[in-house]
Write a protein that holds these residues in place. Structure first.
Motif, PDB file in Angstrom:
ATOM      1  N   SER B  41       0.833  -1.210   0.000  1.00 43.12           N
ATOM      2  CA  SER B  41       0.000   0.000   0.000  1.00 43.12           C
ATOM      3  C   SER B  41       0.863   1.254   0.000  1.00 43.12           C
ATOM      4  O   SER B  41       0.499   2.272  -0.595  1.00 43.12           O
ATOM      5  CB  SER B  41      -0.918   0.023   1.218  1.00 43.12           C
ATOM      6  N   GLN B  85      -7.346   0.741  -0.935  1.00 41.13           N
ATOM      7  CA  GLN B  85      -7.604  -0.450  -0.121  1.00 41.13           C
ATOM      8  C   GLN B  85      -8.750  -0.142   0.849  1.00 41.13           C
ATOM      9  O   GLN B  85      -9.621  -0.971   1.070  1.00 41.13           O
ATOM     10  CB  GLN B  85      -6.344  -0.842   0.660  1.00 41.13           C
ATOM     11  N   ASP B 170      -5.487  -1.486  -5.139  1.00 36.72           N
ATOM     12  CA  ASP B 170      -4.915  -1.986  -3.893  1.00 36.72           C
ATOM     13  C   ASP B 170      -5.909  -2.886  -3.161  1.00 36.72           C
ATOM     14  O   ASP B 170      -6.846  -2.409  -2.527  1.00 36.72           O
ATOM     15  CB  ASP B 170      -4.515  -0.790  -3.010  1.00 36.72           C
ATOM     16  N   GLU B 171      -5.711  -4.166  -3.276  1.00 30.64           N
ATOM     17  CA  GLU B 171      -6.557  -5.170  -2.642  1.00 30.64           C
ATOM     18  C   GLU B 171      -8.031  -4.926  -2.898  1.00 30.64           C
ATOM     19  O   GLU B 171      -8.866  -5.018  -1.994  1.00 30.64           O
ATOM     20  CB  GLU B 171      -6.284  -5.212  -1.125  1.00 30.64           C
TER      21      GLU B 171
END
Ligand SMILES: Nc1ncnc2c1ncn2[C@@H]1O[C@H](COP(=O)(O)OP(=O)(O)O)[C@@H](O)[C@H]1O
Ligand SMILES: [Mg+2]
Lengths: 482, 259
Positions: B41, B85, B170-171
């Motif tokens: 991240s 995220q 991000d994820e």
């Protein structure tokens, strides 16, 4: 983290106050200082009838025995009342019969402020009373309004032309004994607007007063009196600006509203007095007493204010809900930045049965400023089934500013219901970054967030002024968060 | 398109990225995997321009620009999109006004006139279908009260509206059920073309069943310690990260001994 915020906060302080210019207008002033002779002189200059002079003198004598209030959440430098000019007026050639006779510089001043005095040029029918320093210079659309029996003129004119109405209502909502500044205003008030809407008439256009302080060392003490007779309706707007000056200038106005049976008054203010520079030097002291009485049953008074200017604001537009089923509303956005201080709020006094009030206050503080909400909801013994709802929100931009909420509640009637909600929030750096990441600059991001925050209040303003107010907010907060 | 050279960054004096090298070309999909806390991240945020990080060393160029010199909003306008995220809630700001501002800022940057309200609504409707997002979401405040899945879909929805050159997700797959995962993956695949590129940060191999990466990188302890193809992801799924950690730690110790 706070480094970035501080950087941007510093940026704010370099913004310019757009209305800070001084106009070179031929001005008549009287010497500094205040005593009984000055009060007499003001009255004489205005060619007032005896009752008006009596009113002033009583107020002055009372004021002399009063002490300036002790301020709860404001730091106010000592004010030297002998160092103020109590009467400053653009030199008028008798009375303006037409626009051509107005000092071109004066006209240019209002044009620059975006307030054309020329009726033809006017947007969608807003009647304007323009007050500069102590004097009302021009009231537009007077004839159109007169056809409906609406009186809209300067206070000085009303004293001359409609003394009975003035005598009947002046000082009945805000007596000169009310507070220090109301007493001072009652003694020396210079001009302001007067408005009377007769029975059953809906005023077809927004009425508006524009206040401008121009002369140096002068105070402005305007007096506004607005009466809506039975089943009448009026929407009234007030705007204000002042030049940038190093010394503080005093503005101590009194506004009285009277709504009779089933009448409705909507009073909106966009206040943008000069707030002082980034170090807190100069700026207007705005100590204003605004109060309305819902005298008749089913009457309604609604205050909406957007307060962005002034070095110090002390202001509590209030409603006395005397009539049964009467309604009082207060919608407020108060912005403070740099060293500004604001202590503002409202007082709702429930006397009539089933009376209702609603308070929505949105404070925004940035820089090193302090922003306080002070409100009183008072329910008297006979106010059966009265209701109040208060929502007081604070938004903090940066870590050096303060927000305070002082809600006072006094209830003497068991059947009444009072609700109070309060929140404090900050614009988070993560919120700004999220906006940045979508291509939105920090300034626009603050604008979006602030606009969302104040929407409920801004929606109460008439359309054009809502747009104006939104722009003003954006300017006041330019770059104030990171 | 994107070239990262020996990027080292720290936060609060602690070094997080310890020398990242990565090159992404148009049309490519790169997956970045790695254990929690390895700096994935951080890398995404640094590329997007979050300025809480100190850049200790290194260069990042994006389409010829020195990326690290650009303000975050300019990076976005030049085509870098970060799917967060943890998407941020902005109470009081409607999705519609937020997105309209964002889209028009992108247009302004490209020298295009702002979209009219009706054109914007049309565009929103079109992109909504792509990610099968609930119509009501755009009437609500930005991410406020959205479920985890709605927030992730909302990120892809925004990506669809802004049509970035480089998307860093991000994820985006974390916490999604299988249907939502399929929708998100479909969205990404539909938006993919030969001119744009995607960096997928993920924990799970399963996303890579839907979006086939050209490269898989393993980020561990601030470094890319292994690069391979999608087979590497399968291997990680099977064996976990321990063998990679061990390999990397040994290599690192060996190098340190050498110095
Ligand atoms: N604000 C911060 N202050 C100190 N350390 C941080 C901060 N933010 C993240 N870190 C640390 O940086 C490392 C990398 O975090 P992150 O990039 O979120 O990892 P990943 O996304 O790979 O799980 C972690 O050890 C984390 O604890
Ligand atoms: Mg992470």
């Amino acid at each position: 983290m706070s480094d970035l915020q501080d950087d941007i906060l510093n940026e704010v302080t370099s913004r310019e106050y757009k209305y800070g210019f001084v106009s070179d207008i031929d001005t008549e002033t009287i010497p500094k200082g205040l005593n009984e002779d000055v009060v007499r002189l003001i009255s004489k200059k205005k060619n007032e009838p005896e009752f008006m002079l009596e009113f002033r003198l009583k107020a002055f004598r009372h004021w002399q025995n009063m002490k300036a209030p002790k301020w709860a959440h404001l730091q106010i430098p000592e004010i030297d009342y002998q160092d103020i000019i109590y009467y400053a007026a653009p030199r008028l050639q008798a009375k303006y019969a037409s626009l051509d006779e107005i000092d071109p510089e004066l006209k240019a001043t209002f044009d620059k402020l975006g307030i054309p005095l020329d009726e033809q040029k006017h947007l969608s029918g807003v009647a304007v009373d323009a007050v500069i320093d102590s004097i009302s210079v021009k009231t537009t659309f007077k004839e159109t309004l007169a056809e409906l029996g609406i009186i809209f003129c300067s206070m000085s004119e009303a004293v001359q032309e409609y003394p009975d109405l003035v005598k009947k209502y002046l000082g009945t909502v805000v007596p000169y004994t009310d507070n220090y500044f109301a007493a001072l205003n009652s003694a020396v008030f210079s001009d302001g607007s007067f408005c009377y809407i007769p029975k059953g008439v809906r005023c077809p256009m927004e009425l508006s007063t524009y206040f401008r302080i121009n002369a140096a060392n002068s105070g402005q003490f305007e007096r506004t009196l607005l009466i809506a007779d039975d089943e009448a309706y009026v929407s009234y707007l007030e705007g204000c600006t002042a030049p940038m000056r190093d010394e503080n200038q005093l503005h101590a106005a009194v506004v009285e509203l009277i709504a009779l049976e089933r009448a409705e008054i909507k009073y909106s203010t966009v206040q943008n007095w000069y707030p002082g520079d980034k170090n807190g030097k100069g700026g207007i002291f705005n100590f204003v007493t605004k109060r309305g009485i819902c005298k008749g049953n089913y009457s309604k008074i609604s205050w909406t204010q957007v307060e962005t200017g002034s070095a110090i604001t002390w202001k509590y537009p209030s409603c006395i809900l005397r009539g049964d089923n009467s309604v009082g509303e207060f919608y407020s956005v108060a912005v403070t930045n740099n060293h500004q201080q604001a202590d503002t709020g409202t007082k709702m006094t429930h006397i009539g049965k089933n009376s209702r009030s609603r308070i929505v206050s949105k404070g925004i503080s940035a820089g090193k400023s302090n922003n306080s909400y002070r409100g009183l909801v008072k329910v008297m013994k006979n106010a059966e089934n009265s209701r109040n709802f208060s929502q007081c929100d604070s938004l903090l931009l940066g870590s050096k500013c303060g927000a305070h909420t002082f809600p006072y509640i006094e209830v003497e009637n068991k059947s009444s219901m009072i609700e109070h909600e309060a929140t404090t929030s900050k614009i988070g750096e993560d919120q700004i970054f999220y906006c940045n990441q979508r291509g939105i600059s920090t300034e626009d991001a603050v604008g979006l967030i602030v606009n969302g925050y104040v929407r409920e209040v801004i929606n109460q303003l008439p359309m054009e002024f809502a747009v104006e107010a939104q722009k003003l907010l954006q300017i006041s907060l330019e770059g104030s968060v990171g | 398109m994107l070239k990262i050279k020996n990027l080292r960054t720290a936060i609060n004096g602690k070094e997080i990225l310890k020398g990242i090298d990565l090159e992404v070309k148009p049309g490519e999909v790169h997956a970045i995997m790695g254990p929690n806390g390895s700096g994935k991240s951080t890398l995404a945020s640094v590329l997007a321009g979050r300025d809480i990080y100190d850049i200790l060393e290194g260069k990042v160029s994006f389409e010829g620009d020195d990326l690290l010199e650009l303000a975050p909003e300019d990076r976005a306008r030049k085509g870098i999109f970060l799917g967060f995220q943890y998407p941020i809630e902005i109470p009081g700001v409607s999705m519609a006004s937020f997105l309209k501002t964002a889209v028009n800022e992108h247009r302004k940057f490209k020298g295009l006139a702002p979209l009219s309200a009706s054109d914007f609504l049309k565009l929103m409707r079109e992109k909504k279908e792509l990610v099968e997002i609930d119509s009501n979401l755009t009437n609500r405040s930005v991410n406020e009260g959205f479920s985890g899945g709605e927030k992730k879909k909302n990120e892809i929805f925004q990506m669809a509206l802004l049509e970035p050159r480089l998307s860093i997700l991000d994820e985006t797959d974390s916490g999604l059920d299988i249907d939502a995962l399929r929708i998100v993956a479909n969205g990404v695949n539909k938006l993919k073309n030969k001119d744009n590129a995607t960096i997928l940060i993920t924990h799970y191999q399963r996303l890579l069943d839907y979006i086939v990466p050209d490269f898989v990188h393993v980020l561990y302890n601030g470094r890319i310690v292994k690069t391979g193809t999608k087979e590497l992801a399968l291997e990680l799924e099977e064996k976990g990260y321990d063998w990679i950690k061990k390999e990397a730690d040994m290599k690192l110790n060996g190098e340190e001994v050498k110095i």
